[in-house]
Scaffold this motif. Structure first.
Motif, short mmCIF file in Angstrom:
data_model
loop_
_atom_site.label_atom_id
_atom_site.label_comp_id
_atom_site.label_asym_id
_atom_site.label_seq_id
_atom_site.Cartn_x
_atom_site.Cartn_y
_atom_site.Cartn_z
N ASP A 1 0.45 -1.39 -0.05
CA ASP A 1 -0.06 -0.05 0.04
C ASP A 1 0.91 1.40 -0.02
O ASP A 1 0.72 2.10 -0.86
CB ASP A 1 -1.00 0.27 1.99
N ALA A 2 2.29 1.78 0.57
CA ALA A 2 3.34 2.44 0.96
C ALA A 2 3.77 2.76 -0.38
O ALA A 2 4.02 3.24 -0.94
CB ALA A 2 3.94 2.20 1.91
N LYS A 3 4.04 1.57 -1.10
CA LYS A 3 4.66 1.53 -2.50
C LYS A 3 3.86 2.29 -3.45
O LYS A 3 3.80 3.07 -3.80
CB LYS A 3 5.00 0.13 -2.69
N ALA A 4 1.97 1.91 -4.01
CA ALA A 4 1.35 2.36 -4.48
C ALA A 4 0.93 3.80 -4.26
O ALA A 4 1.11 4.28 -4.91
CB ALA A 4 0.80 1.50 -4.28
N ALA A 5 0.81 4.71 -3.14
CA ALA A 5 0.81 6.06 -2.40
C ALA A 5 2.16 6.26 -2.82
O ALA A 5 1.72 7.23 -3.79
CB ALA A 5 0.23 5.49 -1.42
N LYS A 6 3.57 6.01 -2.16
CA LYS A 6 4.32 6.80 -2.68
C LYS A 6 4.64 6.94 -4.66
O LYS A 6 4.59 8.40 -4.77
CB LYS A 6 5.84 6.11 -3.12
N GLU A 7 4.35 5.57 -5.19
CA GLU A 7 4.14 5.80 -6.70
C GLU A 7 3.15 6.82 -7.40
O GLU A 7 3.43 7.25 -8.35
CB GLU A 7 3.51 4.24 -7.63
N ALA A 8 2.23 7.11 -6.52
CA ALA A 8 0.92 8.01 -7.14
C ALA A 8 1.38 9.62 -7.06
O ALA A 8 1.26 10.41 -7.44
CB ALA A 8 -0.61 7.32 -6.59
N TYR A 9 2.31 9.51 -5.20
CA TYR A 9 2.65 10.96 -5.30
C TYR A 9 3.65 10.94 -6.27
O TYR A 9 3.68 12.47 -6.92
CB TYR A 9 3.26 11.12 -4.23
N GLN A 10 4.38 10.58 -7.17
CA GLN A 10 5.62 10.18 -7.48
C GLN A 10 4.88 10.97 -9.07
O GLN A 10 5.44 11.71 -9.71
CB GLN A 10 6.51 9.48 -7.84
N TRP A 11 3.78 10.41 -9.17
CA TRP A 11 2.70 10.44 -10.65
C TRP A 11 2.68 12.05 -10.64
O TRP A 11 3.00 12.80 -12.08
CB TRP A 11 2.13 9.27 -11.33
N GLU A 12 1.74 12.05 -9.52
CA GLU A 12 1.54 13.67 -9.68
C GLU A 12 2.42 14.69 -9.58
O GLU A 12 1.60 15.91 -10.48
CB GLU A 12 0.87 13.82 -7.98
N ALA A 13 3.19 14.66 -8.99
CA ALA A 13 4.57 15.10 -9.06
C ALA A 13 4.86 16.10 -10.16
O ALA A 13 5.78 16.59 -10.63
CB ALA A 13 5.62 14.81 -7.85
N LYS A 14 5.12 14.50 -10.54
CA LYS A 14 6.01 14.49 -11.96
C LYS A 14 5.16 15.68 -12.94
O LYS A 14 5.13 16.03 -13.90
CB LYS A 14 6.10 13.13 -12.70
N SER A 15 2.91 15.58 -12.59
CA SER A 15 2.73 16.02 -13.55
C SER A 15 2.73 17.88 -13.44
O SER A 15 1.74 18.19 -14.42
CB SER A 15 1.00 15.31 -13.40
N GLN A 16 2.86 17.83 -12.28
CA GLN A 16 2.91 18.96 -11.85
C GLN A 16 4.61 20.25 -12.16
O GLN A 16 4.44 21.34 -11.80
CB GLN A 16 2.27 19.04 -10.69
N TRP A 17 5.05 19.01 -11.96
CA TRP A 17 6.79 19.48 -11.67
C TRP A 17 7.07 20.18 -13.22
O TRP A 17 8.21 19.10 -13.78
CB TRP A 17 7.52 19.11 -10.94
N PRO A 18 7.68 20.87 -13.57
CA PRO A 18 7.86 21.47 -14.52
C PRO A 18 9.40 21.45 -15.10
O PRO A 18 9.91 21.68 -15.85
CB PRO A 18 7.20 22.44 -15.41
N PHE A 19 10.72 21.23 -13.91
CA PHE A 19 11.31 21.64 -14.29
C PHE A 19 12.50 20.14 -13.51
O PHE A 19 12.37 19.49 -12.91
CB PHE A 19 12.20 22.66 -13.31
N PRO A 20 14.00 19.92 -14.13
CA PRO A 20 14.56 19.16 -13.70
C PRO A 20 14.86 19.63 -11.89
O PRO A 20 14.66 20.55 -11.37
CB PRO A 20 16.09 18.64 -14.49
N PRO A 21 15.18 18.07 -10.99
CA PRO A 21 15.42 18.39 -10.13
C PRO A 21 16.33 20.05 -9.52
O PRO A 21 17.01 19.47 -10.40
CB PRO A 21 16.09 17.04 -9.79
N LEU A 22 15.97 19.98 -8.41
CA LEU A 22 17.04 21.04 -7.83
C LEU A 22 17.84 20.94 -7.68
O LEU A 22 18.12 19.56 -6.45
CB LEU A 22 16.03 22.53 -6.97
N ALA A 23 19.38 21.58 -7.67
CA ALA A 23 20.00 20.89 -7.09
C ALA A 23 20.55 22.30 -5.46
O ALA A 23 21.85 21.54 -5.10
CB ALA A 23 21.24 21.47 -7.89
N GLU A 24 20.13 22.66 -5.52
CA GLU A 24 20.48 24.08 -4.22
C GLU A 24 19.39 23.15 -3.21
O GLU A 24 18.26 23.04 -3.34
CB GLU A 24 19.92 25.41 -4.49
N HIS A 25 19.74 24.20 -2.29
CA HIS A 25 19.03 23.91 -0.67
C HIS A 25 17.42 24.51 -1.35
O HIS A 25 16.87 25.03 -2.22
CB HIS A 25 19.51 24.53 0.41
N VAL A 26 16.92 23.95 -0.67
CA VAL A 26 15.04 24.51 -0.54
C VAL A 26 14.49 23.85 1.09
O VAL A 26 14.53 23.80 1.35
CB VAL A 26 14.35 23.16 -1.29
#
Length: 116
Positions: free
Chosen positions: A32-57
């Motif tokens: 269940d946790a793997k499925a939830a994490k994967e769902a979060y990842q798909w949702e984030a990818k669909s909304q995040w238009p940039f490559p991963p940030l290299a600086e502190h956030v």
């Protein structure tokens, strides 16, 4: 860069339900946790238009739960922060500030993440 937002629909997942322990003592992530994490990842990818940030956030995370039932705020952020790794930032060690908030919205439970 100005602040960017990602919204995850649905009831936030608690850390209490994402890990199990085998008889050998090995800790593992539940299906269940793997499925939830994967769902979060798909949702984030669909909304995040940039490559991963290299600086502190800095992250501001607002959890909107269905009910006022008592829950520990810090039990909801682990799986989400892990899911954002490789999408929003390279590694969660880049998080220099983390602000967590909890509210109620029976009609629209969700997680709102603001990245600074």
């Amino acid at each position: 860069m100005s602040a960017l937002h990602i919204t995850f629909k649905g009831e936030p997942k608690s850390t209490q339900h994402i890990y199990g322990r085998a008889r050998s003592g090995r800790v593992f992530m539940t299906a269940d946790a793997k499925a939830a994490k994967e769902a979060y990842q798909w949702e984030a990818k669909s909304q995040w238009p940039f490559p991963p940030l290299a600086e502190h956030v800095a992250l501001t995370i607002r959890f909107y739960l269905k009910t006022k039932r008592l829950r520990d705020l810090d039990n909801h952020n682990k799986i989400l922060i892990d899911a954002l790794k490789g999408i929003v930032y390279h590694d969660d060690s880049q998080i220099g500030a983390l602000h967590l908030y909890k509210g109620e919205d029976a009609n629209n439970p969700r997680i709102e993440v603001t990245v600074h």
